[in-house]
Design an enzyme around this catalytic site. Structure first.
Site, PDB file in Angstrom:
ATOM      1  N   SER A  95     -10.203   5.358  -4.441  1.00  0.00           N
ATOM      2  CA  SER A  95     -11.227   6.344  -4.643  1.00  0.00           C
ATOM      3  C   SER A  95     -10.830   7.360  -5.974  1.00  0.00           C
ATOM      4  O   SER A  95     -11.571   7.878  -6.565  1.00  0.00           O
ATOM      5  CB  SER A  95     -11.642   7.162  -3.265  1.00  0.00           C
ATOM      6  OG  SER A  95     -10.112   7.479  -2.895  1.00  0.00           O
ATOM      7  N   LYS A  99       0.903  -1.279   0.062  1.00  0.00           N
ATOM      8  CA  LYS A  99      -0.184  -0.026   0.026  1.00  0.00           C
ATOM      9  C   LYS A  99       0.793   1.245   0.051  1.00  0.00           C
ATOM     10  O   LYS A  99       1.785   1.577   0.791  1.00  0.00           O
ATOM     11  CB  LYS A  99      -0.973  -0.100   1.015  1.00  0.00           C
ATOM     12  CG  LYS A  99      -1.774   1.243   1.260  1.00  0.00           C
ATOM     13  CD  LYS A  99      -2.462   0.929   2.581  1.00  0.00           C
ATOM     14  CE  LYS A  99      -3.577   2.512   2.993  1.00  0.00           C
ATOM     15  NZ  LYS A  99      -4.418   2.291   4.050  1.00  0.00           N
ATOM     16  N   LYS A 127      -2.268  -1.664  -3.673  1.00  0.00           N
ATOM     17  CA  LYS A 127      -2.992  -0.531  -3.621  1.00  0.00           C
ATOM     18  C   LYS A 127      -2.208   0.754  -3.718  1.00  0.00           C
ATOM     19  O   LYS A 127      -1.189   0.948  -3.074  1.00  0.00           O
ATOM     20  CB  LYS A 127      -3.669  -0.464  -2.299  1.00  0.00           C
ATOM     21  CG  LYS A 127      -4.598   0.534  -2.110  1.00  0.00           C
ATOM     22  CD  LYS A 127      -5.200   0.587  -0.532  1.00  0.00           C
ATOM     23  CE  LYS A 127      -5.717   1.713   0.048  1.00  0.00           C
ATOM     24  NZ  LYS A 127      -6.340   1.733   1.150  1.00  0.00           N
TER      25      LYS A 127
END
Ligand code: PBG
Length: 322
Positions: A273, A194, A247
């Protein structure tokens, strides 16, 4: 020319036969935001078409998703500021609305797969994923809170835990805590690679969870690094992760591909998002064809090597491919 690759593209039926990657609603996980209350459907302005739902309306959204064959969900709690504190103690509180919602959803829809977020940031008055002391984000001291949160979620009936704080030793610590309580069947999807990314902006708007000071660069990864993703993934597999996540996804397809080649557990990609917000905005202006772009983006993640994809496009994709 004795070799003409176009011959394999001349008819749809042939193109279909030789298609190398396939994407279906089965591969998608739908991220949803939950708020306390009733009859709330509050649109997230930087993520149009996505809402903060109260439990009652969230159940309706899950029901209509299941009817489309979309049966995997990840839930994030939007917690009011007055319940946040430096220790994130609401995260495992008896009265926590998120835990009640997990229980309620699993009772109503046993066929739905539910995944959670395990990190301090939705509950922390500091807006960081770990405990903060003198401006430092504490690694080991945060672990017991994550274990309490994990066990509370397991008791509520969660199927997959998602430790998302990108700090060290999470997966092993949580795995041991779960097993000691008899929750050997609860899975862990590790947010292994991430990155400290600007693509999380709309998500932090949705939860009002941006850090109050500093940034997340001492725990999330440097976007320039790829080898380090394999180090993180290897540690998480050793510690017992059932899935490894990359991510964001779209700007990190090389990382998805690299981990798919080197890991022995399934890879998931989080199409975050900001990646979706860019598409919503361009589609709203009429600059791109929404349906075609969404399908192409999600397929690219599959082609790169993602087995599963967390995406805000999940319900739209399920709708236009049904
Ligand atoms: C934090 C968390 C974040 C996201 C999922 N879990 C944000 C962050 O790290 O600040 C972002 C997801 C998205 O942007 O869609 N635990």
């Amino acid at each position: 020319m004795n070799i003409r690759p176009r011959r394999n593209r001349k008819l749809a039926a042939i193109r279909d036969m030789v298609q190398e990657s396939h994407l279906a609603t089965d591969h998608l996980i739908y991220p949803m935001f939950l708020v306390d209350g009733n009859q709330i459907k509050d649109e997230i302005s930087s993520l149009p078409g996505n809402y903060r739902w109260s439990f009652d309306l969230l159940c309706k959204e899950i029901e209509s998703s299941l009817a489309l064959g979309l049966n995997k969900f990840v839930l994030f709690p939007a917690v009011s500021d007055k319940l946040k504190d430096p220790m994130a103690s609401y995260s495992y509180a008896e009265e926590n609305f998120y835990l009640h919602a997990i229980r309620g959803i699993k009772e109503r829809f046993p066929e739905a797969v539910l995944m959670s977020d395990v990190a301090l940031d939705p509950y922390s008055s500091d807006g960081h994923d770990g405990l903060v002391s003198n401006g430092k984000i504490l690694n080991d001291e945060t672990l017991p809170i994550l274990a309490k949160m994990s066990i509370a979620q397991a008791q509520a009936g969660i199927d997959i835990l998602g430790p998302s704080d990108m700090m060290d030793g999470r997966v092993g610590y949580i795995r041991n805590a779960l097993d000691a309580e008899g929750f050997t069947e609860v899975s862990i999807m590790a947010y292994s690679a991430k990155y400290a990314s600007a693509f999380y902006g709309p998500f932090r708007d949705a939860l009002n969870s941006a850090p109050k000071s500093g940034d997340k660069k001492t725990y999330q990864m440097n976007p320039a690094n790829k080898k380090e993703a394999l180090l993180e993934a290897t540690l998480d597999m050793d510690e017992g992760a059932d899935f490894i996540m990359v991510k964001p996804a779209l700007a990190y397809l090389d990382v998805i591909h690299y981990l798919k080649e080197h890991c022995t557990v399934p890879i998931t990609a989080y199409n975050v998002s900001g990646e979706c917000a860019m598409v919503y905005a361009a589609a709203e202006k009429g600059w791109i064809n929404y349906e075609a772009i969404v399908s192409e983006i999600l397929l690219s993640m599959k082609r790169a090597g993602a087995d599963g994809i967390l995406t805000y496009f999940a319900k739209d994709f399920a709708t236009f491919t049904r």
